[in-house]
Scaffold this motif. Sequence first.
Motif, PDB file in Angstrom:
ATOM      1  N   UNK A   1       7.296 -14.479   4.723  1.00  0.00           N
ATOM      2  CA  UNK A   1       7.829 -15.715   4.129  1.00  0.00           C
ATOM      3  C   UNK A   1       8.049 -15.553   2.625  1.00  0.00           C
ATOM      4  N   UNK A   2       7.081 -14.924   1.938  1.00  0.00           N
ATOM      5  CA  UNK A   2       7.242 -14.761   0.482  1.00  0.00           C
ATOM      6  C   UNK A   2       8.313 -13.719   0.156  1.00  0.00           C
ATOM      7  N   UNK A   3       8.527 -12.792   1.069  1.00  0.00           N
ATOM      8  CA  UNK A   3       9.570 -11.781   0.842  1.00  0.00           C
ATOM      9  C   UNK A   3      10.952 -12.433   0.985  1.00  0.00           C
ATOM     10  N   UNK A   4      11.114 -13.207   2.047  1.00  0.00           N
ATOM     11  CA  UNK A   4      12.400 -13.888   2.256  1.00  0.00           C
ATOM     12  C   UNK A   4      12.682 -14.838   1.095  1.00  0.00           C
TER      13      UNK A   4
ATOM     14  N   UNK B   1      10.708  -6.461  -5.244  1.00  0.00           N
ATOM     15  CA  UNK B   1      10.498  -6.861  -3.845  1.00  0.00           C
ATOM     16  C   UNK B   1       9.177  -6.332  -3.298  1.00  0.00           C
ATOM     17  N   UNK B   2       8.755  -5.165  -3.793  1.00  0.00           N
ATOM     18  CA  UNK B   2       7.449  -4.661  -3.341  1.00  0.00           C
ATOM     19  C   UNK B   2       6.337  -5.578  -3.843  1.00  0.00           C
ATOM     20  N   UNK B   3       6.509  -6.089  -5.073  1.00  0.00           N
ATOM     21  CA  UNK B   3       5.507  -7.033  -5.601  1.00  0.00           C
ATOM     22  C   UNK B   3       5.489  -8.299  -4.744  1.00  0.00           C
ATOM     23  N   UNK B   4       6.666  -8.764  -4.331  1.00  0.00           N
ATOM     24  CA  UNK B   4       6.727  -9.957  -3.472  1.00  0.00           C
ATOM     25  C   UNK B   4       6.059  -9.676  -2.125  1.00  0.00           C
ATOM     26  N   UNK B   5       6.234  -8.454  -1.616  1.00  0.00           N
ATOM     27  CA  UNK B   5       5.625  -8.094  -0.325  1.00  0.00           C
ATOM     28  C   UNK B   5       4.102  -8.064  -0.437  1.00  0.00           C
ATOM     29  N   UNK B   6       3.604  -7.597  -1.590  1.00  0.00           N
ATOM     30  CA  UNK B   6       2.148  -7.572  -1.786  1.00  0.00           C
ATOM     31  C   UNK B   6       1.601  -8.995  -1.825  1.00  0.00           C
ATOM     32  N   UNK B   7       2.326  -9.894  -2.485  1.00  0.00           N
ATOM     33  CA  UNK B   7       1.906 -11.302  -2.483  1.00  0.00           C
ATOM     34  C   UNK B   7       1.877 -11.829  -1.046  1.00  0.00           C
ATOM     35  N   UNK B   8       2.926 -11.515  -0.315  1.00  0.00           N
ATOM     36  CA  UNK B   8       3.053 -12.008   1.057  1.00  0.00           C
ATOM     37  C   UNK B   8       1.868 -11.585   1.921  1.00  0.00           C
TER      38      UNK B   8
ATOM     39  N   UNK C   1      -5.371  -6.444  -3.453  1.00  0.00           N
ATOM     40  CA  UNK C   1      -5.677  -5.687  -4.675  1.00  0.00           C
ATOM     41  C   UNK C   1      -4.379  -5.236  -5.351  1.00  0.00           C
ATOM     42  N   UNK C   2      -3.419  -4.809  -4.550  1.00  0.00           N
ATOM     43  CA  UNK C   2      -2.136  -4.365  -5.121  1.00  0.00           C
ATOM     44  C   UNK C   2      -1.396  -5.532  -5.762  1.00  0.00           C
TER      45      UNK C   2
ATOM     46  N   UNK D   1      -1.070 -10.577   0.877  1.00  0.00           N
ATOM     47  CA  UNK D   1      -2.362 -10.605   0.186  1.00  0.00           C
ATOM     48  C   UNK D   1      -3.427 -11.408   0.929  1.00  0.00           C
ATOM     49  N   UNK D   2      -3.001 -12.375   1.740  1.00  0.00           N
ATOM     50  CA  UNK D   2      -4.026 -13.156   2.454  1.00  0.00           C
ATOM     51  C   UNK D   2      -4.428 -12.514   3.781  1.00  0.00           C
ATOM     52  N   UNK D   3      -3.710 -11.462   4.199  1.00  0.00           N
ATOM     53  CA  UNK D   3      -4.017 -10.808   5.471  1.00  0.00           C
ATOM     54  C   UNK D   3      -4.675  -9.449   5.283  1.00  0.00           C
TER      55      UNK D   3
END
Length: 548
Positions: free
Chosen positions: A112-115, A358-365, A375-376, A367-369
């Motif tokens: 969701x955060x990536x999209x 986009x990799x930063x957005x994927x890490x946010x996405x 950490x990234x 991060x809760x799983x």
Amino acid sequence: MVYATHEVLNQPGALAGFNAYENDVALREAMAVFGGGWAEVRLVKTGALIGSARMAELARAANRHVPELRTHDRFGNRIDMVEFHPAWHELMGLLRGGQSHSLGWTAGRPGAQVARAGLAFLWGQGERGVGCPATMTFASIGALRHQPEILEKFRERILSPEYDPRPVPPGEKKTLGVAMAMTEKQGGSDLRQTQTVAVPAGAAGPGEKYLMTGHKWFFSVPTSDLFLTLARTGAGISCFLAQGWLDDGSRNRLLIQRLKEKCGNRSNASSEVEFRDLEGVMIGAEGAGIRTLLEMAHLTRLECALGSAALIRQAVVQAIHHASYRVAFQRALVDQPMMTNVLADLALESEGATWLAMRAAAALDASERDEGEKALNRILTPIAKYWVCRRAPAVAAEVLEVHGGNGFIEDHCIARLYREAPLNGVWEGAGNVICLDVMRAIGRAPESAVALRAEIARAKGMHPALDAALRALDGMLEAPGRFEANARRIVEHMALCVTASLLLRHAPGIVAEGFCASRLGADHGMALGTLPEGVSLRGIIDRAAVNG
Ligand SMILES: Cc1cc2nc3c(=O)[nH]c(=O)nc-3n(C[C@H](O)[C@H](O)[C@H](O)COP(=O)(O)OP(=O)(O)OC[C@H]3O[C@@H](n4cnc5c(N)ncnc54)[C@H](O)[C@@H]3O)c2cc1C
């Protein structure tokens, strides 16, 4: 034409009527790799809007006809309103309708955060003034989480796809926009210097009503329905949420002193205000205001990285378009060997920035799983914010020059991009402050540096320059005594290593090779357009170009 003295020749027409998503191969691939591909239909729709002639005209008009402050009505009553051009309101309506401010919180599925980042990246190529309220509205969820009953009260309306600019209390609206007012005259980076004071209106503590007196030196979109702010109480600096209009319909007690006359981001209204018993409710623990805002700041920093990657992409696409149709000395500019090198170098910068953000957005996405991604996420967002924002002004200046004199003229969007380019570097933490944040992450959350190293090492053995850069990074991290003065060098090195690793794993060989040879192999000059021999210049340009 009877009065014509000459034929207009060799002026490339406007690049319009293209799909900014479908034509962006790197973005499409990043969406697929990082799990945002399910939003394809939405991304394609937004891409068509962003590449349309209508969007170009709205962006031009909104920046030409800048907002005006109206402190009083014609009878002399204080109203503290800002009048925006209709183009601003149309843009705001389109943006909210596309959900680039909300999808990450509403889709409820992995990616969701990536999209959402993909949508924000597209909007960053449309009009950037509206990106400011969109970012603050998106990121406000991070701060409001500290006061769950307040978040519950407003969440659905903050994330609503509707837009309603009416100056009425939140209770009368189905949709709400959120802003933030932190920066005071004496210091924006060091918010511990906050002077504004808050006193309890009745009971004290989180969720209770306070009255604030003081000022804010920067407050964008002061007509927002809600805004987060900081004020000093007996226990220290605390965070508050204020309504623009109170429940009885009156303006909350803020006085807009003036609007800033800005170098860029001119469609957006950034104001100086004073609070005189401004009403607000405390968010999070008393005295923990700066900590309460940390997550919001983290999200806005990601948005800066995405926004600058978008600006770079938009600039590079314009440059390739111009150079493809402008002829000098009997050859299209794109075919002049030195210009081919400039354009390929710009395209590499753009593709690198896209993958990094986009990799930063994927890490946010994730991060809760996933603990490793959590950490990234801590360290990669400031790294991306620092580096991509640092590169945007250099790219904008180079692209302006590709356009020759036309690039310097306001009729063309390049002049606007050039004026806008430094902004993401300044707000939400200027460059040095962001590098200090990376150093703090390494010191206080060492697992973040471990996660970053692991991310880079995923491409270990794929290119000798990356292997050498990884060894150099290990050396840098072993010398903590010299950290602060060297912080920019370290963060830059980290950014280049992660980007190279991403490109080696996900982009075509010609892109990864060009990036590693120039950015890591040091076979590159100080200026853009200095890629070494052997790099597939034309192939890199063709991949970045808009083809239909
Ligand atoms: C167009 C625009 C709109 C804005 N809108 C808003 C808004 O809506 N709400 C809001 O709250 N703010 C807003 N801001 C303010 C912005 O967030 C601040 O300008 C920013 O945080 C920097 O603060 P400052 O201007 O006080 O600079 P300073 O804090 O004085 O920083 C000046 C320089 O010193 C550097 N520096 C600071 N500390 C250190 C250190 N320890 N070591 C080394 N270098 C250091 C910084 O990196 C920076 O380069 C806006 C700014 C702009 C330009």
